[in-house]
Design a protein around this motif. Sequence first.
Motif, mmCIF file in Angstrom:
data_model
loop_
_atom_site.group_PDB
_atom_site.id
_atom_site.type_symbol
_atom_site.label_atom_id
_atom_site.label_comp_id
_atom_site.label_asym_id
_atom_site.label_seq_id
_atom_site.Cartn_x
_atom_site.Cartn_y
_atom_site.Cartn_z
ATOM 1 N N GLY A 88 -1.281 12.530 -0.897
ATOM 2 C CA GLY A 88 -1.407 11.309 -1.166
ATOM 3 C C GLY A 88 -0.223 10.246 -0.373
ATOM 4 N N GLY A 89 -0.356 9.189 -0.646
ATOM 5 C CA GLY A 89 0.609 8.381 0.093
ATOM 6 C C GLY A 89 1.660 7.819 -0.776
ATOM 7 N N PHE A 90 1.655 8.201 -2.145
ATOM 8 C CA PHE A 90 2.793 7.395 -2.906
ATOM 9 C C PHE A 90 3.960 8.309 -2.738
ATOM 10 C CE2 PHE A 90 -1.115 6.049 -4.630
ATOM 11 C CZ PHE A 90 -0.734 4.915 -5.461
ATOM 12 N N PRO A 91 5.332 7.471 -2.725
ATOM 13 C CA PRO A 91 6.401 8.080 -2.238
ATOM 14 C C PRO A 91 6.705 9.357 -2.923
ATOM 15 C CG PRO A 91 6.850 5.714 -2.761
ATOM 16 C CD PRO A 91 5.280 5.977 -3.246
ATOM 17 N N HIS A 102 0.774 -1.168 0.028
ATOM 18 C CA HIS A 102 0.099 -0.117 -0.124
ATOM 19 C C HIS A 102 0.954 1.368 0.024
ATOM 20 C CE1 HIS A 102 -4.103 -1.423 1.085
ATOM 21 N NE2 HIS A 102 -3.299 -2.564 0.962
ATOM 22 N N PRO A 103 0.351 2.258 -0.359
ATOM 23 C CA PRO A 103 1.013 3.687 -0.266
ATOM 24 C C PRO A 103 1.314 3.778 1.216
ATOM 25 C CG PRO A 103 -0.900 4.095 -1.440
ATOM 26 C CD PRO A 103 -1.061 2.596 -0.962
ATOM 27 N N PHE A 104 2.397 4.697 1.552
ATOM 28 C CA PHE A 104 2.765 5.226 3.045
ATOM 29 C C PHE A 104 1.569 5.710 3.839
ATOM 30 C CE2 PHE A 104 7.025 5.498 1.186
ATOM 31 C CZ PHE A 104 7.774 5.039 2.256
ATOM 32 N N SER A 105 1.485 5.185 4.869
ATOM 33 C CA SER A 105 0.517 5.639 5.972
ATOM 34 C C SER A 105 1.274 6.454 7.199
ATOM 35 C CB SER A 105 -0.228 4.322 6.351
ATOM 36 O OG SER A 105 0.739 3.635 7.145
ATOM 37 N N LEU A 106 0.289 7.044 7.901
ATOM 38 C CA LEU A 106 0.961 8.022 9.037
ATOM 39 C C LEU A 106 1.974 7.199 9.819
ATOM 40 C CD1 LEU A 106 -2.439 9.384 10.009
ATOM 41 C CD2 LEU A 106 -0.588 10.908 9.262
ATOM 42 N N ARG A 107 1.601 5.959 10.216
ATOM 43 C CA ARG A 107 2.481 5.124 11.263
ATOM 44 C C ARG A 107 3.846 4.772 10.323
ATOM 45 N NH1 ARG A 107 0.887 1.872 14.992
ATOM 46 N NH2 ARG A 107 2.850 2.494 15.753
ATOM 47 N N GLU A 108 3.911 4.855 9.216
ATOM 48 C CA GLU A 108 5.006 4.047 8.394
ATOM 49 C C GLU A 108 6.142 5.434 8.386
ATOM 50 O OE1 GLU A 108 5.674 1.587 4.859
ATOM 51 O OE2 GLU A 108 3.701 2.412 4.576
#
Length: 382
Positions: A156-159, A133-139
């Motif tokens: 968004g969460g794409f690097p 999955h895309p990055f999330s807050l916890r990552e």
Amino acid sequence: DFTMNKIHDRYIKNPVALDLKSKMVFIGGPRQVGKTTLALSCLSDPNTRSPAYLNWDDISDRSKLLQGELPSNEKIIILDEIHKFARWRNLVKGFFDKNKGKISFLITGSARLDYYSKGRDSLQGRYHYYRLHPFSLREMNVEPTKNVLDLFLRFGGFPEPLFRAEEKFWRRWQKERLQRVIYDDIRDLETVKEISLLELLASELPNRVGSPLSVKNLKELLQVAHETVDRWLNIFERMYYCFRIPPYGPPKVRAVKKEQKLYLWDWSLIEEDGLRFENFVASQLLKYCQFIEDTEGYRMELRFLRDTDKREVDFVVIKDGKPEFAVECKTGEKDISSSIHYFKERTQIPKFYQVHQGQKDYEKNDIRVLPLITFCKELNMP
């Protein structure tokens, strides 16, 4: 401010490394979500020039693979985008069976690798499948503050767009990514005659997020048959562009049975703040469900709860057929939704949460109202 060197290893790296000791590992996920970077991080020499990295889209790599030539003295070999070859499973099965115990195989692709098998799955029992999955807050290796959440919601969460955090870069990246999904990935894997209409459908999907999806309305917009729209939506799901969640129908509630809700893997495409926040929460919950499913083998489902009188709670997480908890999203620190009270009395859902972007954190009648950041932390979301 994010930079790559502040980032932890991706959330599935350790389980992947463990599984590689005994089986092949498949990693599927949206284009440009970081699959190749993750795969390379498992090598002693983590760059794309490593002989252990073979990409089907590269002509010289393709010819080596078709001739059965693998690089020598490599403990792990990465095969990227090989699912674009019609007979890829038999090819990979041959490599794995011949080199069992000597070489580990890591296979990545920007489509659902478990779907692109012609007929019976000849690799059954030989691999574990992960969805990245895309990055999330916890990552992120930073304290998840309101500013960090705002950055996630915007880019968004794409690097690449997340770490650059620039409007112009984000716009160009979006345009190029969509072109490549439609004109490279879909064209390589599917038979679609009216490929330009797929672009129209893709640009329309952000407007359909969060409400029950009407295929009939899309059919009228695109001027094609109902079955065609349905097939195209399935294609976008297989390419990890969007996902649909079905309704949950507990016994004592007149729940809707057929309607589905649609969300995007890239929530930053949604203009309306409330819907973007809802999609972001949907993405976090899907990541949570699929991580547990991929690493622990439980059957996880993400659903929504809506009755025929239009009372609704946004999400219900189900584990092995039993509801674990329900989540309602609110952009502001609003009072507890009346739908939560209603469904709490009539269902077996053990825990209800209402998440928001503010600071308030309290519990009332066993219903917890809390910031999304706290919710993700307490549930130990990946």
